[in-house]
Design a protein around this motif. Sequence first.
Motif, short mmCIF file in Angstrom:
data_model
loop_
_atom_site.label_atom_id
_atom_site.label_comp_id
_atom_site.label_asym_id
_atom_site.label_seq_id
_atom_site.Cartn_x
_atom_site.Cartn_y
_atom_site.Cartn_z
N GLY A 143 0.79 -1.23 0.00
CA GLY A 143 0.00 0.00 0.00
C GLY A 143 0.82 1.28 0.00
N VAL A 144 2.11 1.18 -0.31
CA VAL A 144 2.98 2.37 -0.34
C VAL A 144 2.65 3.18 -1.59
CG1 VAL A 144 5.37 3.16 -0.55
CG2 VAL A 144 4.80 1.24 0.97
N THR A 145 2.61 4.50 -1.47
CA THR A 145 2.34 5.37 -2.61
C THR A 145 3.57 5.45 -3.49
OG1 THR A 145 0.79 6.70 -1.31
CG2 THR A 145 1.69 7.71 -3.32
N ILE A 146 3.41 5.04 -4.74
CA ILE A 146 4.47 5.15 -5.75
C ILE A 146 4.15 6.41 -6.54
CG2 ILE A 146 5.68 3.99 -7.63
CD1 ILE A 146 5.62 2.35 -4.97
N VAL A 147 5.04 7.39 -6.54
CA VAL A 147 4.78 8.70 -7.12
C VAL A 147 4.87 8.69 -8.65
CG1 VAL A 147 5.57 11.12 -7.20
CG2 VAL A 147 5.54 9.88 -5.03
N ASP A 148 5.81 7.93 -9.18
CA ASP A 148 6.02 7.95 -10.63
C ASP A 148 6.43 6.56 -11.12
OD1 ASP A 148 8.57 7.92 -9.50
OD2 ASP A 148 9.05 9.95 -10.10
N LYS A 149 6.68 6.44 -12.39
CA LYS A 149 7.12 5.17 -12.97
C LYS A 149 8.64 5.07 -12.86
CE LYS A 149 3.32 4.80 -16.16
NZ LYS A 149 2.85 4.66 -17.51
N ILE A 150 9.14 3.84 -12.88
CA ILE A 150 10.58 3.62 -12.85
C ILE A 150 11.20 4.24 -14.10
CG2 ILE A 150 12.41 1.88 -12.95
CD1 ILE A 150 10.54 0.03 -11.32
N GLU A 151 12.23 5.05 -13.87
CA GLU A 151 12.96 5.71 -14.96
C GLU A 151 14.32 5.06 -15.09
OE1 GLU A 151 15.26 9.91 -15.71
OE2 GLU A 151 13.47 9.95 -14.45
N ASP A 152 14.68 4.69 -16.31
CA ASP A 152 15.99 4.12 -16.58
C ASP A 152 16.87 5.22 -17.15
OD1 ASP A 152 18.07 2.36 -16.90
OD2 ASP A 152 16.98 0.95 -18.16
N SER A 153 17.99 5.49 -16.51
CA SER A 153 18.89 6.56 -16.94
C SER A 153 20.31 6.01 -17.04
CB SER A 153 18.85 7.71 -15.92
OG SER A 153 19.70 7.44 -14.83
N PRO A 154 21.24 6.82 -17.55
CA PRO A 154 22.64 6.37 -17.59
C PRO A 154 23.23 6.06 -16.21
CG PRO A 154 22.32 8.29 -18.99
CD PRO A 154 21.05 8.10 -18.22
N TYR A 155 22.62 6.60 -15.14
CA TYR A 155 23.12 6.39 -13.78
C TYR A 155 22.48 5.18 -13.10
CZ TYR A 155 24.64 11.14 -14.59
OH TYR A 155 25.21 12.26 -15.13
N GLY A 156 21.41 4.68 -13.68
CA GLY A 156 20.68 3.57 -13.09
C GLY A 156 19.19 3.80 -13.18
N LYS A 157 18.45 3.05 -12.37
CA LYS A 157 16.99 3.15 -12.35
C LYS A 157 16.56 3.95 -11.13
CE LYS A 157 16.52 -1.34 -14.53
NZ LYS A 157 16.09 -2.73 -14.34
N PHE A 158 15.53 4.79 -11.32
CA PHE A 158 15.01 5.63 -10.25
C PHE A 158 13.50 5.52 -10.17
CE2 PHE A 158 18.93 7.66 -11.58
CZ PHE A 158 19.50 8.12 -10.41
N VAL A 159 12.98 5.67 -8.97
CA VAL A 159 11.54 5.83 -8.75
C VAL A 159 11.37 6.59 -7.44
CG1 VAL A 159 11.09 3.71 -7.44
CG2 VAL A 159 9.30 4.64 -8.94
N HIS A 160 10.24 7.25 -7.29
CA HIS A 160 9.96 8.02 -6.07
C HIS A 160 8.74 7.45 -5.37
CE1 HIS A 160 12.27 10.79 -8.64
NE2 HIS A 160 12.82 11.12 -7.48
#
Length: 175
Positions: A143-160
């Motif tokens: 039930g944790v709020t996921i703010v956005d979708k996983i973003e794949d970047s040159p530094y790695g993967k991010f999500v908030h």
Amino acid sequence: MKKTENNSRRNFIKQSVTGVVAVGIGLNMSDVFALPNNQKKPNMSDQQKSLSKKVTGIGGIFFKSDDPKLMREWYAKNLGIATTDYGATFDWLEKDDPKKEGSTTWSPFKEDTKYFEPSKKDFMINYRVENLEELVEDLKSNGVTIVDKIEDSPYGKFVHILDLEGNKIELWEPK
């Protein structure tokens, strides 16, 4: 203030003062704050061994500032933090695999940044994680709020995500 909060604050102040006095008279801090019965203090890697996928460290500390440039200059002058226009990066080697490099970012943001939204707080912490996709699925099922979708970047993967009090947390799986 609750009685338990008062006791916690008192204990923190007591330990802090004890530590200052101990250092002032030349005692080793590990002797001052030794665990009873020679217990080993659990470290992050010991705790992580029992978890299949969670936080592995701090990736960054981000905070709002009225004047980020002035703030970076102050930290450089007074605390010796070598900064760029984006803050500072502290490089380190992993304890369990000294050939594996890591880093922690420190960065002041403009006071009016929207990057920390929807949180109303003046800071955001970036946590390094393993297997971000699996972790996000577990967080969703909890039930944790996921703010956005996983973003794949040159530094790695991010999500908030948002924690229990609405603090925006950045999760990062380095490449």
